[in-house]
Design a protein around this motif. Structure first.
Motif, PDB file in Angstrom:
ATOM      1  N   PHE A  81      59.296  41.117  43.197  1.00 10.56           N
ATOM      2  CA  PHE A  81      57.873  41.018  43.520  1.00 10.56           C
ATOM      3  C   PHE A  81      57.680  41.107  45.023  1.00 10.56           C
ATOM      4  N   GLU A  82      56.626  41.799  45.408  1.00  8.44           N
ATOM      5  CA  GLU A  82      56.167  41.777  46.790  1.00  8.44           C
ATOM      6  C   GLU A  82      54.757  41.217  46.755  1.00  8.44           C
ATOM      7  N   ALA A  83      54.420  40.444  47.767  1.00  9.97           N
ATOM      8  CA  ALA A  83      53.084  39.863  47.786  1.00  9.97           C
ATOM      9  C   ALA A  83      52.680  39.560  49.220  1.00  9.97           C
ATOM     10  N   THR A  84      51.370  39.460  49.421  1.00 10.90           N
ATOM     11  CA  THR A  84      50.850  39.099  50.734  1.00 10.90           C
ATOM     12  C   THR A  84      49.470  38.488  50.569  1.00 10.90           C
ATOM     13  N   SER A  85      49.021  37.847  51.633  1.00 10.49           N
ATOM     14  CA  SER A  85      47.692  37.258  51.653  1.00 10.49           C
ATOM     15  C   SER A  85      47.132  37.358  53.062  1.00 10.49           C
ATOM     16  N   ASP A  86      45.808  37.272  53.160  1.00 10.27           N
ATOM     17  CA  ASP A  86      45.187  37.256  54.489  1.00 10.27           C
ATOM     18  C   ASP A  86      45.092  35.832  55.037  1.00 10.27           C
ATOM     19  N   SER A  87      45.635  34.871  54.303  1.00 12.98           N
ATOM     20  CA  SER A  87      45.609  33.470  54.737  1.00 12.98           C
ATOM     21  C   SER A  87      47.021  33.013  55.078  1.00 12.98           C
TER      22      SER A  87
ATOM     23  N   TYR B 241      49.509  49.232  48.818  1.00 15.36           N
ATOM     24  CA  TYR B 241      49.488  48.329  47.667  1.00 15.36           C
ATOM     25  C   TYR B 241      48.282  47.398  47.660  1.00 15.36           C
ATOM     26  N   LYS B 242      47.506  47.437  48.720  1.00 12.23           N
ATOM     27  CA  LYS B 242      46.342  46.542  48.772  1.00 12.23           C
ATOM     28  C   LYS B 242      45.199  47.151  47.971  1.00 12.23           C
ATOM     29  N   THR B 243      45.412  47.219  46.661  1.00 12.70           N
ATOM     30  CA  THR B 243      44.430  47.819  45.769  1.00 12.70           C
ATOM     31  C   THR B 243      43.941  46.780  44.774  1.00 12.70           C
ATOM     32  N   GLU B 244      42.868  47.126  44.097  1.00 14.63           N
ATOM     33  CA  GLU B 244      42.281  46.227  43.102  1.00 14.63           C
ATOM     34  C   GLU B 244      43.288  45.935  41.980  1.00 14.63           C
ATOM     35  N   GLU B 245      44.102  46.935  41.644  1.00 10.24           N
ATOM     36  CA  GLU B 245      45.080  46.786  40.561  1.00 10.24           C
ATOM     37  C   GLU B 245      46.034  45.616  40.817  1.00 10.24           C
TER      38      GLU B 245
ATOM     39  N   ALA C   4      47.772  28.871  41.063  1.00 15.96           N
ATOM     40  CA  ALA C   4      47.888  28.946  39.603  1.00 15.96           C
ATOM     41  C   ALA C   4      47.634  30.377  39.122  1.00 15.96           C
ATOM     42  N   ALA C   5      46.625  31.040  39.685  1.00 22.31           N
ATOM     43  CA  ALA C   5      46.294  32.419  39.296  1.00 22.31           C
ATOM     44  C   ALA C   5      47.448  33.362  39.622  1.00 22.31           C
ATOM     45  N   MET C   6      48.070  33.137  40.774  1.00 21.81           N
ATOM     46  CA  MET C   6      49.201  33.975  41.184  1.00 21.81           C
ATOM     47  C   MET C   6      50.365  33.795  40.208  1.00 21.81           C
ATOM     48  N   LEU C   7      50.657  32.562  39.825  1.00 20.03           N
ATOM     49  CA  LEU C   7      51.751  32.286  38.891  1.00 20.03           C
ATOM     50  C   LEU C   7      51.466  32.874  37.505  1.00 20.03           C
ATOM     51  N   VAL C   8      50.215  32.791  37.062  1.00 21.43           N
ATOM     52  CA  VAL C   8      49.837  33.363  35.765  1.00 21.43           C
ATOM     53  C   VAL C   8      50.066  34.870  35.783  1.00 21.43           C
TER      54      VAL C   8
ATOM     55  N   GLY D 193      40.894  34.893  41.452  1.00 25.30           N
ATOM     56  CA  GLY D 193      40.946  33.445  41.316  1.00 25.30           C
ATOM     57  C   GLY D 193      41.386  32.805  42.617  1.00 25.30           C
ATOM     58  N   CYS D 194      41.721  33.635  43.602  1.00 15.84           N
ATOM     59  CA  CYS D 194      42.090  33.124  44.924  1.00 15.84           C
ATOM     60  C   CYS D 194      40.893  33.271  45.844  1.00 15.84           C
ATOM     61  N   GLN D 195      40.666  32.260  46.674  1.00 18.04           N
ATOM     62  CA  GLN D 195      39.591  32.341  47.654  1.00 18.04           C
ATOM     63  C   GLN D 195      39.956  33.380  48.712  1.00 18.04           C
ATOM     64  N   SER D 196      41.210  33.373  49.123  1.00 15.39           N
ATOM     65  CA  SER D 196      41.669  34.378  50.074  1.00 15.39           C
ATOM     66  C   SER D 196      42.111  35.619  49.303  1.00 15.39           C
ATOM     67  N   MET D 197      42.333  36.698  50.022  1.00 18.16           N
ATOM     68  CA  MET D 197      42.804  37.922  49.386  1.00 18.16           C
ATOM     69  C   MET D 197      44.305  37.802  49.158  1.00 18.16           C
ATOM     70  N   VAL D 198      44.737  38.062  47.925  1.00 16.24           N
ATOM     71  CA  VAL D 198      46.163  38.033  47.592  1.00 16.24           C
ATOM     72  C   VAL D 198      46.469  39.267  46.756  1.00 16.24           C
ATOM     73  N   TRP D 199      47.593  39.909  47.085  1.00 11.73           N
ATOM     74  CA  TRP D 199      48.069  41.044  46.296  1.00 11.73           C
ATOM     75  C   TRP D 199      49.494  40.746  45.848  1.00 11.73           C
TER      76      TRP D 199
END
Length: 142
Positions: A74-80, A47-51, A128-132, A56-62
């Motif tokens: 929803f599933e989500a993760t970040s490198d931070s 799931y770690k794809t561009e899609e 904010a970007a994640m919530l949008v 808008g996040c400084q860290s990587m978020v999917w």
């Protein structure tokens, strides 16, 4: 994570506010956020794809949606570590709810627990970007 499946999004926000009220200072609150992030379920590498990437996040978020209008997951993760903790809070409030409830729910917990004041501008923008993106996924189901 211990989630009461039938608790409303509003109740989840209240629970988060109550939990954060236990901690006297932001050092402890950040540690709690990091601990929450460590409890996120494993995120499939596929799931770690561009899609699914949240821009808008400084860290990587999917962020990956599934389900339908009656119940979106929803599933989500970040490198931070801190951002992963923020994700854990967002998922608690918004995941496994109807699309209508997701769209209607304002993230008041961000203000209530003082996150708005204590996050760096880049983390605030990322949140904010994640919530949008999450709300856009839900709105598309309506």
């Amino acid at each position: 994570m211990n989630m009461i499946a039938n608790a409303s999004a509003e109740q989840a926000q209240q629970d988060i506010a109550d939990e954060f009220a236990f901690f006297g200072d932001w050092t402890e609150r950040y540690q709690y956020l990091i601990d929450l992030g460590k409890q996120l379920p494993p995120f499939p590498e596929a799931y770690k794809t561009e899609e699914y990437r949240v821009h808008g996040c400084q860290s990587m978020v999917w962020l990956v949606p599934s389900g339908d209008a009656s119940r979106m997951h929803f599933e989500a993760t970040s490198d931070s570590a801190i951002v992963s903790g923020l994700i854990a809070l967002v998922l608690r409030v918004y995941s496994d709810r109807s699309a209508a409830e997701i769209v209607a729910t304002e993230p008041t917990f961000i203000q209530t627990i003082g996150l708005a004041k204590h996050l760096s501008p880049t983390r605030s923008n990322g949140l904010a970007a994640m919530l949008v993106k999450l709300k856009a996924y839900a709105a598309a189901q309506l």
